[in-house]
Design a protein around this motif. Sequence first.
Motif: not given
Length: 217
Positions: A108-124, A131-141
Amino acid sequence: MSADDNGLLAEQIAYYRAGAAEYDRPYARYEELRRLLTLVDGLPVGGDVLELACGTGQWTALLAERAHSVTAVDMSDEVLAIARTRTPFSHVRFVQADVFEWRPSRSYDTVFFAFWLSHVPPARLPGFWDGIATMLAPGGRAVFVDDGPPMAAYEEGVEEGPVPTVLRRLDDGSSYRIVKVFHAADTLTADLTARGWTADVRLLGRNIVGVARPTTQ
Ligand SMILES: C[S@@+](CC[C@H](N)C(=O)[O-])C[C@H]1O[C@@H](n2cnc3c(N)ncnc32)[C@H](O)[C@@H]1O
């Protein structure tokens, strides 16, 4: 990762499933939150967009205005039912899945998440960002919005520790412990840089807003 955080993550999803009908209330109640929604216009969101933990689709509709396509993922059928009604567009597709497990078959060109990062346990977090890096197309953010440290003052039962949690209550009196990490903009920027990302994370009022991309792309 650990049995401990599996239990917490199950309780977290149970909270959002049981509270789906109450979820939109803060968006109606707080002007600050509505103002935050208008931010999407100034963020680098475009092309084919993947939205993680889309909830009731508050952000999905705005992403859809700027995107070629939106794939919006959430674990809760209950919030997805509301999101589908709010966003009845042919270029928006909803997927019911656990974002800790689910991997898309395309990038994908954009991977967006609102009010989700705070719900990810630090160890994960390392696995999450990889995982996000593998989901991004070249130049994606990756583009994200979340509660910043000032929002901790509004939570009940804040517990620090390896997996920081807060207590949330629903109208029926039930209570749930959920993961809540109030990332500071500067430490998150430093963490992402150390993980090989180029990141710009800012505190905006009581929220954080971030744009990040893998430095090697
Ligand atoms: C704080 S809400 C954010 C919703 C939406 N992004 C917003 O900002 O309004 C968190 C969302 O994460 C979803 N969720 C919780 N655990 C999940 C998981 N493991 N996989 C996918 N979605 C999950 C919940 O159903 C809920 O909709």
